[in-house]
Enzyme design. Structure first.
Site, mmCIF file in Angstrom:
data_model
loop_
_atom_site.group_PDB
_atom_site.id
_atom_site.type_symbol
_atom_site.label_atom_id
_atom_site.label_comp_id
_atom_site.label_asym_id
_atom_site.label_seq_id
_atom_site.Cartn_x
_atom_site.Cartn_y
_atom_site.Cartn_z
ATOM 1 N N HIS A 1 36.917 36.156 36.552
ATOM 2 C CA HIS A 1 36.151 36.380 37.839
ATOM 3 C C HIS A 1 34.705 36.032 37.986
ATOM 4 C CE1 HIS A 1 39.129 38.816 39.894
ATOM 5 N NE2 HIS A 1 39.416 39.200 38.901
ATOM 6 N N GLU B 1 32.818 35.028 40.343
ATOM 7 C CA GLU B 1 31.856 35.461 41.281
ATOM 8 C C GLU B 1 30.995 36.668 40.932
ATOM 9 O OE1 GLU B 1 35.943 37.865 41.765
ATOM 10 O OE2 GLU B 1 35.309 35.865 41.049
ATOM 11 N N CYS C 1 41.752 34.140 39.271
ATOM 12 C CA CYS C 1 42.578 35.320 38.507
ATOM 13 C C CYS C 1 43.933 35.164 39.143
ATOM 14 C CB CYS C 1 42.237 36.454 38.635
ATOM 15 S SG CYS C 1 42.848 37.959 37.789
#
Length: 543
Positions: A515, A517, A380
């Protein structure tokens, strides 16, 4: 009929209600049951989207674009069940809904009160958007005795009465501290906490007793006697070496078995926990060791990057490696040479963030990784800083920057005021509300042929979760590709929004606007994190 399990906490915060909920969900799922997990948060914010990460921790984003509590990340990682907008509610959202209904006249002139109107709204949320779930686990944030959590406790009390004791279980997480001076465990805090819960009309059906020391059987019997429970429903919750051991530890204590007995379920199969055993073994006995520097802005509270830290651990699990994390405040690189801090790490990750503070330090970290050929992963904001670094130092765009920080000669990163989500046009205003106005949730991206990321994903189209307001400016693509060597290897389907950049002249240099994750799990590590840790392992052989 669906059975509901409500998880409350007492004595102190941070006892692990979220991990307990996620672990029980995983254990029930391992027995073949369909589960759903939800979080009731007592704060007045409508959602955590505008809250400081160093106060509240990370904001977890769902596929459908909800900004939610970080515990929903635990739920997803442990069960694989994708969280939805309807799985997290706050006092702010509840009151907002109630006031909107009052303004519309939905209450037909009634005096609007906490009981029944607020509690009815909470109960409606608890029972909404369900299909054929066997169990719904609802975690209540905060601590019993907090004034702000009282409406939620009253609502779950009413809900339990309405569906009947045979379909509702109240699990209370509490603390059994060890006093070194006295040399003994103290059960009184747990007794008082259960009494506090009873004062609002809720009898705990099971206790999870957090302690740094084993709780002897006689202490558990004492707790059970005072708390009006069978001793086998007082479950010891001791510290473990990794959070992925928590389901195994709870199962060893009989947590899931006692839950089934409470609901008179006698024919459930034994849980298959071999995958959990394998994960724990890889965490405890890795074959390799790598060090990753995380150059971020919110390093004073590691929960600000909770999903990120877990995703890196998942990358280690995929490669049978221990991942050591060095948390570095990006501001230090604005006054200090980054070399002493970064020369011995095997990978550099620059995560997301908002605001100008620390940005130059992140740019220096990206430059160090590019020049020293150290694996770099920009997420990001970290992607945007890598693009600014390349624009300034390689493309000759002096003064290149982001309009997030004010006017700039070369706005290689800027505010997107409109974009497509499917066939629907979404719009934002620069001076609009901050909460809920970013590009949020799952968006598709098309990956470039023969790119590194296409090989990593093994697919030409992906879907990933976003949470950001600013975008890399597509108008600078030609200059950045031709002069700075950046490859725009992932774009939105309409080709207007850059999603991924990478470098062909570097062992592993990838920046993503989303993102990743948020979708990584211990049993299913995200491919980008697995590839990043693999590259770091290669780097460790060179350092």
């Amino acid at each position: 009929m669906t059975r509901f399990i409500f998880i409350t906490g007492g004595v102190v915060s941070s006892l692990g209600k979220g991990l307990a909920s996620a672990s029980l969900g995983a254990l029930l799922q391992a027995r073949g049951f369909k589960v759903r997990l939800r979080k009731l948060d007592p704060y007045l914010n409508v959602d955590p989207g505008t809250m400081s990460p160093v106060q509240h921790g990370e904001v977890f984003v769902t596929d459908d674009g909800a900004e939610t509590d970080l515990d929903l990340g635990h739920y997803e990682r442990f069960t694989g069940v994708a969280a939805r907008r309807t799985d997290n509610i706050t006092t702010g959202r509840i009151y907002s809904n109630v006031i909107s209904k009052e303004r519309r006249g939905d209450y037909l002139g009634a005096t609007v009160q906490v009981i029944p109107h607020v509690t009815d709204e909470i109960k409606a949320f608890i029972g909404s958007d369900l299909t054929d779930e066997d169990f719904v686990l609802c975690e209540v944030g905060g601590t019993v005795g907090d004034i702000e959590s009282l409406p939620f406790l009253e609502a779950i009390r009413q809900f339990g009465n309405e569906i009947g004791q045979e379909h509702a279980l109240f699990v209370h997480v509490t603390l059994v501290p060890f006093l070194g001076a006295a040399g003994e465990l103290k059960t009184k805090p747990t007794q008082h906490s259960v009494k506090e819960l009873l004062s609002v009309g809720i009898q705990a059906g099971m206790l999870l007793c957090r302690s740094e020391h084993p709780i002897p059987a006689d202490q558990r019997r004492k707790i059970a006697l005072f708390c009006n429970l069978p001793p086998e429903r007082v479950i010891a919750a001791n510290d473990v070496s990794t959070i992925y051991e928590v389901p195994l530890a709870y199962h060893a204590q009989g947590f899931d078995e006692q839950v089934l007995q409470y609901f008179n379920i006698t024919n459930a199969p034994k849980p298959d926990l071999r995958r959990w055993d394998s994960v724990v073994k890889r965490v405890r006995e890795p074959e390799h060791d790598v060090t990753i520097a995380i150059v971020g802005k919110y390093t004073t509270l590691i929960d600000s990057y909770k999903s990120l830290a877990e995703a890196l651990a998942h990358g280690g699990i995929a490669n049978n490696a221990r991942v050591r994390l060095e948390w570095l405040d990006s501001q230090i690189f604005e006054t200090e040479d980054p070399v002493p801090h970064l020369e011995n790490v095997h990978g550099i990750l620059v995560p997301g963030g908002f605001g100008e503070r620390g940005t130059e330090g992140k740019i220096h970290a990206a430059k160090f990784a590019r020049e020293r050929k150290v694996p770099y992963f920009g997420i990001c904001f970290g992607m945007q800083m890598a693009v600014i670094e390349a624009a300034r130092n390689l493309a000759g765009l002096k003064g290149a920057g982001s309009t997030e920080f004010g006017p700039t000669e070369h706005p290689v990163v800027g505010l997107m005021t409109e974009w497509l989500r499917g066939n629907e046009l979404e719009k934002r205003a620069a001076n609009g509300d901050l909460g809920g106005t970013m590009r949020l949730g799952a968006y598709p991206a098309i990956l470039r042929q023969n790119s590194k990321v296409r090989a990593i994903y093994g697919a030409g189209e992906i879907s990933e979760r976003h949470r950001h307001r600013y975008e890399v400016n597509i108008n600078y693509r030609q200059a950045l590709e031709q002069q700075a060597g950046l490859i725009f290897s992932g774009l939105s389907p309409d080709g207007e929004l850059p999603e991924i950049v990478e470098r062909a002249d570097h062992p592993w240099f990838v920046g993503v606007q989303y993102h990743p994750e948020l979708k990584s799990k211990p049993m299913d590590p995200h491919p980008l994190f697995a590839a990043f840790i693999k590259a770091a392992m290669e780097q460790s052989r060179l350092v």
